[in-house]
Every structure is written in C-alpha cells, then in structure tokens.
Design a protein around this motif. Structure first.
Motif, PDB file in Angstrom:
ATOM      1  N   LEU A 341       0.826  -1.203   0.000  1.00 36.26           N
ATOM      2  CA  LEU A 341       0.000   0.000   0.000  1.00 36.26           C
ATOM      3  C   LEU A 341       0.862   1.255   0.000  1.00 36.26           C
ATOM      4  N   SER A 342       0.387   2.270  -0.718  1.00 33.87           N
ATOM      5  CA  SER A 342       1.036   3.574  -0.697  1.00 33.87           C
ATOM      6  C   SER A 342       0.201   4.498   0.159  1.00 33.87           C
ATOM      7  N   VAL A 343       0.868   5.188   1.065  1.00 37.09           N
ATOM      8  CA  VAL A 343       0.165   6.068   2.003  1.00 37.09           C
ATOM      9  C   VAL A 343       0.752   7.459   1.899  1.00 37.09           C
ATOM     10  N   SER A 344      -0.121   8.469   1.886  1.00 42.15           N
ATOM     11  CA  SER A 344       0.414   9.833   1.949  1.00 42.15           C
ATOM     12  C   SER A 344       0.013  10.441   3.281  1.00 42.15           C
ATOM     13  N   LEU A 345       0.861  11.328   3.771  1.00 43.88           N
ATOM     14  CA  LEU A 345       0.648  11.928   5.084  1.00 43.88           C
ATOM     15  C   LEU A 345       0.683  13.444   4.914  1.00 43.88           C
ATOM     16  N   VAL A 346      -0.403  14.114   5.308  1.00 44.36           N
ATOM     17  CA  VAL A 346      -0.450  15.573   5.218  1.00 44.36           C
ATOM     18  C   VAL A 346      -0.895  16.116   6.567  1.00 44.36           C
ATOM     19  N   ASP A 347      -0.090  16.969   7.150  1.00 38.92           N
ATOM     20  CA  ASP A 347      -0.396  17.536   8.477  1.00 38.92           C
ATOM     21  C   ASP A 347      -0.703  16.450   9.509  1.00 38.92           C
ATOM     22  N   THR A 354      -3.000   3.992  -2.708  1.00 33.56           N
ATOM     23  CA  THR A 354      -3.215   2.787  -3.525  1.00 33.56           C
ATOM     24  C   THR A 354      -3.064   1.563  -2.654  1.00 33.56           C
ATOM     25  N   LEU A 355      -3.757   0.507  -3.040  1.00 33.28           N
ATOM     26  CA  LEU A 355      -3.624  -0.772  -2.354  1.00 33.28           C
ATOM     27  C   LEU A 355      -3.678  -1.845  -3.425  1.00 33.28           C
ATOM     28  N   GLN A 356      -2.582  -2.597  -3.557  1.00 28.05           N
ATOM     29  CA  GLN A 356      -2.562  -3.663  -4.560  1.00 28.05           C
ATOM     30  C   GLN A 356      -1.957  -4.913  -3.956  1.00 28.05           C
ATOM     31  N   TYR A 360       4.298  -3.597  -7.046  1.00 32.67           N
ATOM     32  CA  TYR A 360       4.324  -2.567  -8.084  1.00 32.67           C
ATOM     33  C   TYR A 360       5.410  -1.565  -7.726  1.00 32.67           C
ATOM     34  N   ASN A 361       5.802  -0.761  -8.701  1.00 31.42           N
ATOM     35  CA  ASN A 361       6.794   0.271  -8.419  1.00 31.42           C
ATOM     36  C   ASN A 361       6.064   1.533  -7.968  1.00 31.42           C
ATOM     37  N   GLU A 362       6.230   1.871  -6.689  1.00 30.79           N
ATOM     38  CA  GLU A 362       5.453   2.997  -6.152  1.00 30.79           C
ATOM     39  C   GLU A 362       5.848   4.340  -6.767  1.00 30.79           C
ATOM     40  N   GLY A 363       7.059   4.396  -7.363  1.00 29.61           N
ATOM     41  CA  GLY A 363       7.518   5.651  -7.949  1.00 29.61           C
ATOM     42  C   GLY A 363       6.589   6.185  -9.026  1.00 29.61           C
ATOM     43  N   THR A 364       5.929   5.280  -9.740  1.00 31.87           N
ATOM     44  CA  THR A 364       5.054   5.691 -10.847  1.00 31.87           C
ATOM     45  C   THR A 364       3.773   6.353 -10.354  1.00 31.87           C
ATOM     46  N   LEU A 365       3.507   6.265  -9.045  1.00 29.62           N
ATOM     47  CA  LEU A 365       2.221   6.767  -8.540  1.00 29.62           C
ATOM     48  C   LEU A 365       2.317   8.162  -7.944  1.00 29.62           C
ATOM     49  N   LEU A 366       3.490   8.780  -8.077  1.00 31.25           N
ATOM     50  CA  LEU A 366       3.658  10.098  -7.447  1.00 31.25           C
ATOM     51  C   LEU A 366       2.748  11.152  -8.075  1.00 31.25           C
ATOM     52  N   LYS A 367       2.641  11.138  -9.412  1.00 30.61           N
ATOM     53  CA  LYS A 367       1.807  12.143 -10.096  1.00 30.61           C
ATOM     54  C   LYS A 367       0.367  12.070  -9.602  1.00 30.61           C
ATOM     55  N   ASP A 368      -0.158  10.828  -9.535  1.00 30.90           N
ATOM     56  CA  ASP A 368      -1.534  10.641  -9.060  1.00 30.90           C
ATOM     57  C   ASP A 368      -1.706  11.218  -7.665  1.00 30.90           C
ATOM     58  N   ALA A 369      -0.717  10.960  -6.809  1.00 34.68           N
ATOM     59  CA  ALA A 369      -0.813  11.432  -5.419  1.00 34.68           C
ATOM     60  C   ALA A 369      -0.842  12.963  -5.374  1.00 34.68           C
ATOM     61  N   ILE A 370      -0.055  13.594  -6.245  1.00 37.70           N
ATOM     62  CA  ILE A 370      -0.029  15.072  -6.266  1.00 37.70           C
ATOM     63  C   ILE A 370      -1.367  15.616  -6.782  1.00 37.70           C
ATOM     64  N   HIS A 371      -1.924  14.966  -7.814  1.00 38.94           N
ATOM     65  CA  HIS A 371      -3.236  15.397  -8.320  1.00 38.94           C
ATOM     66  C   HIS A 371      -4.320  15.214  -7.260  1.00 38.94           C
ATOM     67  N   THR A 372      -4.258  14.093  -6.527  1.00 39.41           N
ATOM     68  CA  THR A 372      -5.240  13.847  -5.461  1.00 39.41           C
ATOM     69  C   THR A 372      -5.132  14.924  -4.389  1.00 39.41           C
ATOM     70  N   TYR A 373      -3.898  15.316  -4.079  1.00 40.31           N
ATOM     71  CA  TYR A 373      -3.664  16.385  -3.095  1.00 40.31           C
ATOM     72  C   TYR A 373      -4.371  17.666  -3.538  1.00 40.31           C
ATOM     73  N   LYS A 374      -4.236  17.964  -4.846  1.00 38.33           N
ATOM     74  CA  LYS A 374      -4.880  19.167  -5.403  1.00 38.33           C
ATOM     75  C   LYS A 374      -6.403  19.082  -5.262  1.00 38.33           C
ATOM     76  N   GLU A 375      -6.967  17.888  -5.567  1.00 37.81           N
ATOM     77  CA  GLU A 375      -8.424  17.720  -5.423  1.00 37.81           C
ATOM     78  C   GLU A 375      -8.862  17.860  -3.969  1.00 37.81           C
ATOM     79  N   ARG A 376      -8.032  17.349  -3.082  1.00 41.51           N
ATOM     80  CA  ARG A 376      -8.393  17.298  -1.666  1.00 41.51           C
ATOM     81  C   ARG A 376      -8.344  18.677  -1.015  1.00 41.51           C
ATOM     82  N   PHE A 377      -7.310  19.453  -1.341  1.00 41.51           N
ATOM     83  CA  PHE A 377      -7.108  20.721  -0.634  1.00 41.51           C
ATOM     84  C   PHE A 377      -7.324  21.951  -1.500  1.00 41.51           C
TER      85      PHE A 377
END
Length: 488
Positions: A341-347, A354-356, A360-377
């Motif tokens: 699982l990939s976990v992001s931590l904010v504040d 992601t949970l698979q 998988y190579n977690e490096g490829t999921l950084l863009k998605d995480a940044i876009h999700t951050y934008k949607e979230r905040f």
C-alpha cells in the motif's frame, strides 16, 4: 520497612456489593464518547444503505453506526470477532459509541455479524469516511477557510506549513497557490499465512485433492474400485523431509519431484471422476480450491523443471490465492506476503492512496498522489518529501514544471558556491527529518493497531481492514490534538 498492605478479611466482594459511580451518566471526557463526536456518521448513511440491497426484504438491518463502530472497536483494540462482542456487552461507553440508546446486558449482535459488516464497507466507503473525518477536523481547526475547494484559495494547514508561494503555470496566466507538504511512502501489510514452502504447498494441495477424490468416489455406484492415491506413502515422504532441520538441496528436489507426481496423479483422478459423476458433486469451496491447485501445479512444475526461482502471479496460499510475495529486502524479513500500500501523510493525517496485492513500483504513482492532493485541498503542495524510489527523472520534471520541491539531493554535480551548498544540505536534512513522520506512522499502524498482521481471510475484507487502520490512526490523532488543547 514493610509496605502497608490492607488485609481484606472477606477477600471476595459479591457482585451486588460492588459500587458503581455512574449515577446514570457517562463521563463526557471518555475516549469512546469523544470518538463518537468526531465521526460524521450521517455522511455515510446513503452509501451504506445502497450496500444493503432491497430495504423491504429480510430482517431489520443494523445501523451504519453500529456496524462501523463495532469494526472500529475491533481494529482499535486488536480483538477477535468474539472478543469484540464481549467487550461491547460489558462496556457502556462502547455501547454509546455504536449508537445504542441505553445500556443492555445482552449482546447487541452475534459475533458472525462482524463478517457481514466487513463485507458491507468496501475500501471506497472507508476512504470516503476518512476524507470526511479529516476535512471536518480541518474546518474545525481553520474555520476561516472557504469551503469551496474549486477556488484556488489557499487552505490553511497547521503551523508547520511553509508560507504560500505563487507561481505561473506555463500557458496559464492565473497564479497557482501552493501550500503544505506531502509525505508519501509505501509499505506492506503482511497477511496471517504460514511461511509458504513449495513442498508444504504441494502437500496441502495433495491432501485437498484426496478429500475431493473421496467425495467424488462416494457418489459412484457400489462395486467400483477407488483410484489409488498412495496417500500414506506420500505423507510419509513429506514428513521425513519436513522434520529434518536442514535438508540438503538434493533431498528437497527429490521430495518436490515426488509430491509433484502425487499431485499430478490426483488431478488426473479428479478429472476422470468428475467426468463420471459431475463436478457439481464438489462443494463450492472444493471447486475453488481445485482451480487454485491446478494453477499452483502448473507454476510448481515450471519452477521445478526450469530451475528458476521466480514466476509471475505466484501462489503462496491455497485458501488465499490473491496473496503475493513482496520483496522488501528488510533485515527482519526479505520477503513479506500481503498487500502493498502507498500512504500519503499531510499535516499528520494519513490517506490510503493505492492498495494492490501484486508488487508494483510505487515511484510511478507520485503524479496521481499530487493530483489527489490538489483535489483534496484545492491547491498543490509546496514540497513533496519522498523516498529515493520516487525521485525518477519523470517525477522530477513533473515537480519542476509545477515548481514543487521534491526532497533529496539535486541531480548532477553539486554547486561550487559553498553558501548555496550549505543551504541545500540544511534543507535536505530538514526534509529527511520531516519524512521520518511517515515511517513513524507505519510503525504506529503495525505495532499499536492491526497493520502488522492482517487476519481477515477474504481479499475484500482484508482491504477493508487496511483502509480502516488509516481512519483509526486519524481519529486517534484528532483525539490527541483535542486532548492537548484542553491543557493549552
């Protein structure tokens, strides 16, 4: 001198003599009472009702607060299903937490209901709960923030966020606000399975096949001969090897060859018998196992004959065929078996990105995480603190375009300017220190809560369990923060 010890003459107090201080009121500072107020139960009602199916059929369904509350109690205290029901039956605070109107001494539901509760809350529903808990807490902390996340208004974090910076996106004239830091990392949540050895798996497969042969043969007419399985001989060979402390490579190979041939023979028998009496004579579970065993046999044959040690989608557990080996290279265990699982931590709030079950190579999921951050905040982060595996050329370019700082040393030669170099080193050290927070979060999840060992047996319920851990860690963080604010 001797410590004071008051000797109680009539050692045993009878239950009716025990003093209860409640006087019909719960303590408002109790953790379960405070936890109940943190969770926006009503937000989940709609989605939960959809998961129940036809509202006019069957017995009365349990409320979302009872179902989810019980799962939270179970995961928070690390209890089994039966223990959870016992705990709730004994504890008025837990009964308040799951929404019961009054204290009752009979169990509110049967332990087996918890399996149904787990199936009703899929990962999406739990993640949705996580979002609504954290966003309502952020609104409480920063009431001046606008609710509209579509506006590029800067949303406040707590004090540890760097000042808002404004940049221009190429081809876009409006400025973009960036604030806060996104910490991201991946870990493995190991499932509770025995360490898989090829011989152990084949032995298990052989035993299951023998049971299938028995039940299929029982359906045939009398007087037909039962196919030979050599089960006593096979078991003897298996035990002879498994009882050795350190069997040699040759012995292991010889035993593997034997077990493979027994499994091959049994599979043929099952096929012949199924043609005769029909596969529907097997139970649903046996049929599922048969499909898994056929694939396991195919994989083990390839591994044995080619002498390789790796194969795609490797099966490491017959009852839980979705579990994969995940190579972590850690000192404690080089390989872990479970979900990645990939976990992001904010504040300080954890989000499951992601949970698979496959590695998988977690490096490829950084863009998605940044876009999700934008949607979230409603805005991008000012910095992303991540491991080396995330610092690929592609990710660096993506962050550079958006003017987001990606932690770690810059590519290329270090600059000649000593002053700049010292600043960079200082920033790197600070980033590294702040990135520890996410490793700490994993440690907390694995030691204090249930992330260290997932005991659920189904793929979906295992995923629910993992997603719930994030919710519980966030609730605990809110409780800690509000508890500390009493003293400030």
């Amino acid at each position: 001198g001797l410590a004071m010890y008051e000797h109680n003459a009539n050692q045993m107090i009878l239950p009716h003599e025990f003093f209860l201080p409640f006087e019909g009121h719960l303590n408002p500072d109790n953790r379960w009472v405070r936890m109940a107020s943190v969770i926006p139960w009503s937000d989940l009602e709609g989605t939960y009702l959809q998961s129940l199916g036809d509202p006019n059929q069957g017995s009365k369904a349990y409320t979302v607060q009872l179902a989810l509350g019980s799962l939270i109690i179970k995961e928070r205290l690390g209890l089994s299903d039966e223990e959870t029901v016992e705990a709730i039956t004994e504890n008025p605070y837990m009964q308040y937490f799951i929404g019961l109107p009054a204290f009752q001494e009979i169990p509110p539901f049967h332990a087996s209901s918890l399996t149904h509760f787990r199936k009703r809350f899929n990962t999406d529903l739990v993640n949705q709960l996580n979002e609504s808990i954290t966003s309502s807490q952020r609104k409480r902390e920063n009431p001046q923030d606008s609710d509209d996340s579509d506006d590029d208004e800067p949303m406040g974090g707590n004090g540890n966020c760097a000042a808002t910076s404004t940049i221009l996106v190429p081809g876009d004239s409006s400025p973009v606000y960036k604030q806060g830091k996104l910490l991201i990392d991946a870990t493995c949540a190991p499932s509770d399975i025995a360490y898989p050895t090829d011989i152990g798996l084949l032995n298990q497969a052989r035993e299951k096949l023998e049971k299938m042969i028995d039940s299929l043969h029982a359906e045939r007419s009398d007087g037909t001969r039962k196919p030979r399985t050599y089960r006593r001989k096979a078991r003897k060979e298996y035990l002879a090897l498994s009882k050795q402390r350190k069997p040699s490579y040759e012995k292991i190979q010889a035993c593997l060859k034997g077990q493979l041939s027994y499994v091959r023979r049994d599979l043929t028998h099952v096929e012949v018998l199924a043609d005769e009496v029909g596969l529907d004579k097997l139970t649903k579970k046996q049929y599922k196992d048969l499909l898994v065993i056929q694939e396991l046999f195919r994989q083990q044959t390839i591994l044995f004959e080619s002498g390789t040690h790796s194969i795609g989608d490797r099966i490491v557990s017959i009852p839980q065929p979705y579990i994969r080996p995940i190579v972590r290279g850690k000192a404690k265990a080089a390989v872990e078996f479970g979900a990645k699982l990939s976990v992001s931590l904010v504040d300080g709030f954890a989000y499951l990105e992601t949970l698979q079950w496959d590695a998988y190579n977690e490096g490829t999921l950084l863009k998605d995480a940044i876009h999700t951050y934008k949607e979230r905040f409603g805005h991008y982060p000012e910095a992303v603190l991540a491991d080396t595996i995330y610092r690929t050329r592609e990710n660096r370019e993506f962050c550079k375009e958006l003017d987001i700082r990606l932690s770690g040393p810059k590519l290329g030669r270090p600059t000649k300017d000593r002053h700049v170099r010292t600043e960079q080193k200082k920033l790197e050290k600070q980033d590294h220190g702040e990135r520890n927070a996410i490793e700490g979060k994993f440690g907390e999840g694995k030691r204090v809560y249930g992330l260290g060992l997932i005991r659920a047996r189904l793929q979906t319920t295992s995923e629910t369990t993992i997603a719930l851990q994030m919710v519980i860690m966030n609730i605990e963080k809110i409780l800690r923060d509000t508890f500390l604010s009493f003293f400030l």
